[in-house]
Scaffold this motif. Structure first.
Motif, PDB file in Angstrom:
ATOM      1  N   GLY A  67       0.794  -1.216   0.000  1.00 46.29           N
ATOM      2  CA  GLY A  67       0.000   0.000   0.000  1.00 46.29           C
ATOM      3  C   GLY A  67       0.831   1.273   0.000  1.00 46.29           C
ATOM      4  O   GLY A  67       2.066   1.246  -0.011  1.00 46.29           O
ATOM      5  N   VAL A  68       0.135   2.391   0.044  1.00 42.22           N
ATOM      6  CA  VAL A  68       0.769   3.700  -0.019  1.00 42.22           C
ATOM      7  C   VAL A  68       1.707   3.939   1.166  1.00 42.22           C
ATOM      8  O   VAL A  68       2.803   4.481   0.989  1.00 42.22           O
ATOM      9  CB  VAL A  68      -0.295   4.820  -0.113  1.00 42.22           C
ATOM     10  N   ASP A  69       1.298   3.535   2.362  1.00 47.96           N
ATOM     11  CA  ASP A  69       2.157   3.763   3.525  1.00 47.96           C
ATOM     12  C   ASP A  69       3.485   3.023   3.385  1.00 47.96           C
ATOM     13  O   ASP A  69       4.548   3.569   3.716  1.00 47.96           O
ATOM     14  CB  ASP A  69       1.454   3.345   4.819  1.00 47.96           C
ATOM     15  N   GLN A 115      -6.587   2.135  -6.080  1.00 46.98           N
ATOM     16  CA  GLN A 115      -7.122   3.499  -6.081  1.00 46.98           C
ATOM     17  C   GLN A 115      -6.395   4.409  -5.087  1.00 46.98           C
ATOM     18  O   GLN A 115      -6.206   5.593  -5.349  1.00 46.98           O
ATOM     19  CB  GLN A 115      -8.625   3.453  -5.762  1.00 46.98           C
ATOM     20  N   GLU A 116      -5.964   3.867  -3.945  1.00 46.53           N
ATOM     21  CA  GLU A 116      -5.316   4.689  -2.923  1.00 46.53           C
ATOM     22  C   GLU A 116      -4.059   5.399  -3.433  1.00 46.53           C
ATOM     23  O   GLU A 116      -3.646   6.420  -2.881  1.00 46.53           O
ATOM     24  CB  GLU A 116      -4.979   3.858  -1.677  1.00 46.53           C
ATOM     25  N   TYR A 117      -3.463   4.903  -4.497  1.00 45.74           N
ATOM     26  CA  TYR A 117      -2.260   5.527  -5.042  1.00 45.74           C
ATOM     27  C   TYR A 117      -2.556   6.832  -5.770  1.00 45.74           C
ATOM     28  O   TYR A 117      -1.654   7.620  -6.012  1.00 45.74           O
ATOM     29  CB  TYR A 117      -1.517   4.566  -5.988  1.00 45.74           C
ATOM     30  N   ARG A 118      -3.810   7.089  -6.084  1.00 49.54           N
ATOM     31  CA  ARG A 118      -4.168   8.332  -6.782  1.00 49.54           C
ATOM     32  C   ARG A 118      -3.750   9.562  -5.968  1.00 49.54           C
ATOM     33  O   ARG A 118      -3.408  10.590  -6.532  1.00 49.54           O
ATOM     34  CB  ARG A 118      -5.675   8.408  -7.054  1.00 49.54           C
ATOM     35  N   GLU A 119      -3.721   9.428  -4.626  1.00 56.54           N
ATOM     36  CA  GLU A 119      -3.317  10.555  -3.775  1.00 56.54           C
ATOM     37  C   GLU A 119      -1.858  10.938  -4.014  1.00 56.54           C
ATOM     38  O   GLU A 119      -1.475  12.087  -3.786  1.00 56.54           O
ATOM     39  CB  GLU A 119      -3.543  10.233  -2.293  1.00 56.54           C
TER      40      GLU A 119
END
Length: 125
Positions: A67-69, A115-119
């Protein structure tokens, strides 16, 4: 977009010195290469200036799943900066990548990410 313009734009966007920005560019692209397939990393490298191609080379085809983190943690570790600075730098790098490549290439990269990577990529046009 040439390398100097890419780095200058990214440094301004991140509010960081260019030498730190260059470390963050490399770390962000290496981490992105971990997260996408080898073929896609190769395709993306073809759209970027010379010094940004090498960090996208990876020894295996398979993408890792994280994930992003974890993405930000890896960028921080590779660039030797605090995580908050790594997140800001990764956003600046990926936003500049978005501007440097064709929309179709960006879509190909994003299709391999949750989708969380869009940030991290900034608002899409």
């Amino acid at each position: 977009m040439d390398y100097q313009t890419f780095t200058h734009t990214t440094a301004q966007r991140a509010g960081l010195p260019e030498d730190t920005t260059e470390q963050l560019e490399r770390a962000t692209l290496e981490t992105l290469a971990d997260r996408i397939s080898g073929g896609e990393a190769e395709d993306l490298a073809a759209h970027l200036p010379g010094p940004l191609k090498e960090p996208l080379q990876k020894p295996r085809e398979e993408a890792e799943s994280f994930g992003v983190d974890e993405f930000v943690r890896r960028v921080a570790e590779r660039s030797h900066v605090p995580e908050e600075q790594a997140r800001r730098g990764a956003v600046a790098v990926l936003t500049t990548v978005r501007e440097a490549v064709t929309p179709g290439e960006l879509d190909d990269v994003l299709s391999q990410l949750p989708q969380e990577y869009r940030e991290l990529v900034g608002p899409l046009a």
